[in-house]
Design a protein around this motif. Sequence first.
Motif, PDB file in Angstrom:
ATOM      1  N   VAL A 100      -1.845   5.501 -27.094  1.00  0.00           N
ATOM      2  CA  VAL A 100      -1.677   6.414 -25.804  1.00  0.00           C
ATOM      3  C   VAL A 100      -2.681   5.860 -24.813  1.00  0.00           C
ATOM      4  CG1 VAL A 100      -1.658   8.846 -25.123  1.00  0.00           C
ATOM      5  CG2 VAL A 100      -1.135   8.148 -27.503  1.00  0.00           C
ATOM      6  N   GLN A 101      -2.350   6.212 -23.431  1.00  0.00           N
ATOM      7  CA  GLN A 101      -3.264   5.874 -22.456  1.00  0.00           C
ATOM      8  C   GLN A 101      -2.869   6.829 -21.120  1.00  0.00           C
ATOM      9  OE1 GLN A 101      -3.121   1.600 -20.664  1.00  0.00           O
ATOM     10  NE2 GLN A 101      -5.321   1.661 -20.968  1.00  0.00           N
ATOM     11  N   PRO A 102      -3.546   7.305 -20.722  1.00  0.00           N
ATOM     12  CA  PRO A 102      -3.474   8.302 -19.420  1.00  0.00           C
ATOM     13  C   PRO A 102      -4.142   7.518 -18.192  1.00  0.00           C
ATOM     14  CG  PRO A 102      -5.318   9.219 -20.415  1.00  0.00           C
ATOM     15  CD  PRO A 102      -5.034   8.241 -21.442  1.00  0.00           C
ATOM     16  N   CYS A 103      -3.471   7.792 -17.072  1.00  0.00           N
ATOM     17  CA  CYS A 103      -4.003   7.107 -15.640  1.00  0.00           C
ATOM     18  C   CYS A 103      -3.791   7.887 -14.620  1.00  0.00           C
ATOM     19  CB  CYS A 103      -3.170   5.644 -15.632  1.00  0.00           C
ATOM     20  SG  CYS A 103      -2.787   4.648 -16.904  1.00  0.00           S
ATOM     21  N   HIS A 104      -4.530   7.372 -13.804  1.00  0.00           N
ATOM     22  CA  HIS A 104      -4.670   8.143 -12.359  1.00  0.00           C
ATOM     23  C   HIS A 104      -4.724   7.169 -11.292  1.00  0.00           C
ATOM     24  CE1 HIS A 104      -8.823   7.554 -12.533  1.00  0.00           C
ATOM     25  NE2 HIS A 104      -8.931   7.478 -11.207  1.00  0.00           N
ATOM     26  N   ALA A 105      -4.052   7.563  -9.798  1.00  0.00           N
ATOM     27  CA  ALA A 105      -4.383   6.655  -8.609  1.00  0.00           C
ATOM     28  C   ALA A 105      -4.496   7.537  -7.570  1.00  0.00           C
ATOM     29  CB  ALA A 105      -3.006   5.756  -8.460  1.00  0.00           C
ATOM     30  N   VAL A 106      -5.667   7.153  -6.653  1.00  0.00           N
ATOM     31  CA  VAL A 106      -6.004   8.109  -5.649  1.00  0.00           C
ATOM     32  C   VAL A 106      -5.440   7.591  -4.448  1.00  0.00           C
ATOM     33  CG1 VAL A 106      -7.945   8.896  -4.435  1.00  0.00           C
ATOM     34  CG2 VAL A 106      -8.045   8.707  -6.889  1.00  0.00           C
TER      35      VAL A 106
ATOM     36  N   GLY B   9       0.754  -1.189   0.064  1.00  0.00           N
ATOM     37  CA  GLY B   9       0.054  -0.082  -0.019  1.00  0.00           C
ATOM     38  C   GLY B   9       0.702   1.312   0.014  1.00  0.00           C
ATOM     39  N   ALA B  10       2.147   1.358  -0.497  1.00  0.00           N
ATOM     40  CA  ALA B  10       2.895   2.469  -0.191  1.00  0.00           C
ATOM     41  C   ALA B  10       3.770   2.487  -1.589  1.00  0.00           C
ATOM     42  CB  ALA B  10       3.707   2.558   0.925  1.00  0.00           C
ATOM     43  N   ALA B  11       4.077   3.671  -2.121  1.00  0.00           N
ATOM     44  CA  ALA B  11       5.135   3.905  -3.258  1.00  0.00           C
ATOM     45  C   ALA B  11       5.759   5.054  -2.963  1.00  0.00           C
ATOM     46  CB  ALA B  11       4.129   3.812  -4.498  1.00  0.00           C
ATOM     47  N   THR B  12       6.928   5.280  -3.651  1.00  0.00           N
ATOM     48  CA  THR B  12       7.720   6.425  -3.577  1.00  0.00           C
ATOM     49  C   THR B  12       7.532   7.224  -5.062  1.00  0.00           C
ATOM     50  OG1 THR B  12       9.021   5.598  -1.719  1.00  0.00           O
ATOM     51  CG2 THR B  12       9.835   7.665  -3.351  1.00  0.00           C
ATOM     52  N   VAL B  13       7.338   8.279  -5.187  1.00  0.00           N
ATOM     53  CA  VAL B  13       7.099   8.898  -6.539  1.00  0.00           C
ATOM     54  C   VAL B  13       7.975  10.007  -6.589  1.00  0.00           C
ATOM     55  CG1 VAL B  13       4.802   7.909  -7.198  1.00  0.00           C
ATOM     56  CG2 VAL B  13       5.232  10.298  -5.551  1.00  0.00           C
ATOM     57  N   GLY B  14       8.523  10.521  -7.832  1.00  0.00           N
ATOM     58  CA  GLY B  14       9.307  11.547  -7.959  1.00  0.00           C
ATOM     59  C   GLY B  14       8.804  13.047  -8.020  1.00  0.00           C
ATOM     60  N   ASP B  15       7.957  13.457  -7.151  1.00  0.00           N
ATOM     61  CA  ASP B  15       7.366  14.870  -7.073  1.00  0.00           C
ATOM     62  C   ASP B  15       8.320  15.704  -6.071  1.00  0.00           C
ATOM     63  OD1 ASP B  15       5.068  15.606  -4.584  1.00  0.00           O
ATOM     64  OD2 ASP B  15       6.339  13.804  -4.562  1.00  0.00           O
ATOM     65  N   ALA B  16       8.289  17.088  -6.396  1.00  0.00           N
ATOM     66  CA  ALA B  16       8.796  18.031  -5.669  1.00  0.00           C
ATOM     67  C   ALA B  16       7.863  18.565  -4.694  1.00  0.00           C
ATOM     68  CB  ALA B  16       9.526  18.943  -6.488  1.00  0.00           C
TER      69      ALA B  16
ATOM     70  N   ALA C 235       5.636   7.407   3.160  1.00  0.00           N
ATOM     71  CA  ALA C 235       5.762   5.865   3.748  1.00  0.00           C
ATOM     72  C   ALA C 235       4.505   5.711   4.476  1.00  0.00           C
ATOM     73  CB  ALA C 235       7.057   6.218   4.906  1.00  0.00           C
ATOM     74  N   THR C 236       3.611   6.548   4.737  1.00  0.00           N
ATOM     75  CA  THR C 236       2.352   6.422   5.459  1.00  0.00           C
ATOM     76  C   THR C 236       1.077   6.513   4.587  1.00  0.00           C
ATOM     77  OG1 THR C 236       2.256   9.050   6.051  1.00  0.00           O
ATOM     78  CG2 THR C 236       3.405   7.423   7.557  1.00  0.00           C
ATOM     79  N   GLU C 237       1.280   7.166   3.364  1.00  0.00           N
ATOM     80  CA  GLU C 237       0.166   7.237   2.543  1.00  0.00           C
ATOM     81  C   GLU C 237      -0.274   6.219   1.719  1.00  0.00           C
ATOM     82  OE1 GLU C 237      -1.453  10.655  -0.702  1.00  0.00           O
ATOM     83  OE2 GLU C 237       0.544  10.822  -0.035  1.00  0.00           O
ATOM     84  N   ALA C 238      -1.374   5.493   1.599  1.00  0.00           N
ATOM     85  CA  ALA C 238      -1.969   4.391   1.020  1.00  0.00           C
ATOM     86  C   ALA C 238      -2.398   4.835  -0.403  1.00  0.00           C
ATOM     87  CB  ALA C 238      -2.978   3.806   1.859  1.00  0.00           C
ATOM     88  N   TRP C 239      -2.054   4.238  -1.430  1.00  0.00           N
ATOM     89  CA  TRP C 239      -2.738   4.438  -2.770  1.00  0.00           C
ATOM     90  C   TRP C 239      -3.649   3.392  -3.272  1.00  0.00           C
ATOM     91  CZ3 TRP C 239      -1.560   9.321  -4.876  1.00  0.00           C
ATOM     92  CH2 TRP C 239      -0.607   9.867  -4.172  1.00  0.00           C
ATOM     93  N   GLN C 240      -4.541   3.816  -3.956  1.00  0.00           N
ATOM     94  CA  GLN C 240      -5.454   2.688  -4.625  1.00  0.00           C
ATOM     95  C   GLN C 240      -4.723   2.535  -5.984  1.00  0.00           C
ATOM     96  OE1 GLN C 240      -9.439   4.212  -5.196  1.00  0.00           O
ATOM     97  NE2 GLN C 240      -9.741   4.930  -2.840  1.00  0.00           N
ATOM     98  N   ASP C 241      -5.386   1.389  -6.592  1.00  0.00           N
ATOM     99  CA  ASP C 241      -4.852   0.707  -7.941  1.00  0.00           C
ATOM    100  C   ASP C 241      -4.849   1.895  -8.747  1.00  0.00           C
ATOM    101  OD1 ASP C 241      -4.384  -1.627  -6.640  1.00  0.00           O
ATOM    102  OD2 ASP C 241      -6.118  -2.745  -7.535  1.00  0.00           O
ATOM    103  N   TRP C 242      -3.960   1.761 -10.092  1.00  0.00           N
ATOM    104  CA  TRP C 242      -4.033   2.561 -10.984  1.00  0.00           C
ATOM    105  C   TRP C 242      -5.181   2.330 -11.951  1.00  0.00           C
ATOM    106  CZ3 TRP C 242      -0.818   6.619 -11.982  1.00  0.00           C
ATOM    107  CH2 TRP C 242       0.326   6.598 -11.186  1.00  0.00           C
ATOM    108  N   GLU C 243      -5.917   3.341 -12.298  1.00  0.00           N
ATOM    109  CA  GLU C 243      -7.209   3.068 -13.226  1.00  0.00           C
ATOM    110  C   GLU C 243      -6.718   3.768 -14.369  1.00  0.00           C
ATOM    111  OE1 GLU C 243     -11.257   3.651 -12.098  1.00  0.00           O
ATOM    112  OE2 GLU C 243     -10.661   3.746 -10.045  1.00  0.00           O
TER     113      GLU C 243
END
Length: 523
Positions: A424-430, A381-388, A401-409
């Motif tokens: 081409v395919q755009p996706c989001h995860a909440v 339920g955790a992932a690290t992403v490259g945002d500033a 480390a504490t944020e839970a993400w739903q599956d990609w849609e």
Amino acid sequence: MRTPPEARNETGGGDLTGYRIGDAYELIEPIGGGGTGTVWRARSLVQDEHVAVKLLREDLMAEPKAVNRFVQERAILLMLRHPHIVRVRDLVTVGTSLGLVMDLVEGGSLRDYLHEQGTLPPAEAAMLLAQVAEALAAAHKRGVVHRDLKPDNILLDRVDGRLHCRLTDFGIARILDTPSMTTPGALVGTANYVAPEAVYGGRPAPPADIYALGVVLFELTAGHPTYAGGPAWAILRRHVDESPRPVDGMPDAIWQVVQQCMDKRPGRRPSARDLAATLRTVARRVRDLPALPPHTVDNRPTTPGPPVPRPRPAPTRSRRAFCAAVLLALAALAVPAWNFLNRPGGEVGEARPGAHSTAAPAGGGSPSAVRPTARAVRSAGAATVGDASPAGPSGRAATEATEAWQDWECGDSYTWDLGHPAVVQPCHAVGTGRVRLVGHMKALPGIQADVTISLVDADTDELVAGPHLCAGLMFTDFAPSHDCGPFVDNPPRGHRYVVVQKWVYSGRSILPGGEVRGKEFAW
């Protein structure tokens, strides 16, 4: 005689049957059409004979390039006088449109004839295309390349009881050494007949017409083009990557000509003049052979009908060795060999080779310089992403480390027609407090694109976050697909949103670009 009201003097509206063009021609009935306009049967009032009048579509009259190209067709065809080329007689105005007056060829197109027959006897196919090759030789001698050779643009009539080919529709032809009417590097033609060098926007030259004629020879004999089946972008890719295969029973003499015409190296294809002589010789050699039964793309005989996709040919030993060497090199570099488009339900949080992202503060803002996306660290339920994030590196790590993400849609909008040779395919995860965005793109080798990912309000279409820019994505044989992102944004709560992925082709521009929207979601 009947003269339509002025409001109906437009080719795009009203019935023009009986409309007189000055004192020269009277329109009788529409007999065909295409991308640029409608072809009418008309009567010459001066010579009392039937002619064909090609009317430019009214909406194209506002496009200077379309008008110039239409006028160019007259200039080209007035230059060309050959028994196997449709003769142009006049350029006229029809209401607020333009008309090109040509000889009327009554026998329909080679496409119509092939549809009726299923396949042609090898000798008949060779003799008909020998006539087309002679027409091309006359055009090439004057520096004219047809650029859209296909059965639809080869008309038939009968002379002394024998079929007689007439090549037509030089509307997108280009006079060599003359500035083109098309956008520089533009891909012009029909996917099934496009030469490999044209896929990359190469300069049109006579060998491209020879390549297309080889495809037509194969089609007349087998009942389908060499790479029929599937979306246009996939067909274009096969012109670059694959070699045609003969169908069962195809005469060796025919197959050898197909191979010569479809050589990947333009300089090794025969000239139109030499090809015409070769085809006449081949016609004599195969004159007693019957037509083959129509084949599907996988070589199974069948009745005429829509073709089905064929599997890719098995790789040769040298190609297998080459691929193995590449895979070993990738493994040594610890590069993940993963392709989202070939894995249903794949996880998109992991960066791939060549993926780009533009870091932006949560909630949008101006994108920073393009840099590689950080590798995702996947755990329960955790992932690290490259945002500033404004919280800084240490604060961002603690939040992730504490944020839970739903599956990609992901959206199911794919764009793969000839106008946009890309998938081409755009996706989001909440997540618990934020939203992640990513866009995937797969394109033909040699294409370069600037991609942007944005979050918009699904109800108002207003921009909420982004656009996040991934500039200069280069697609090659070794990197056929790229990700743009992932990005992290914090939009206002209580709305419905959608991820929008846009792209424009950069570098050697082939096509204008496009836009795809993902799935709507509530936040």
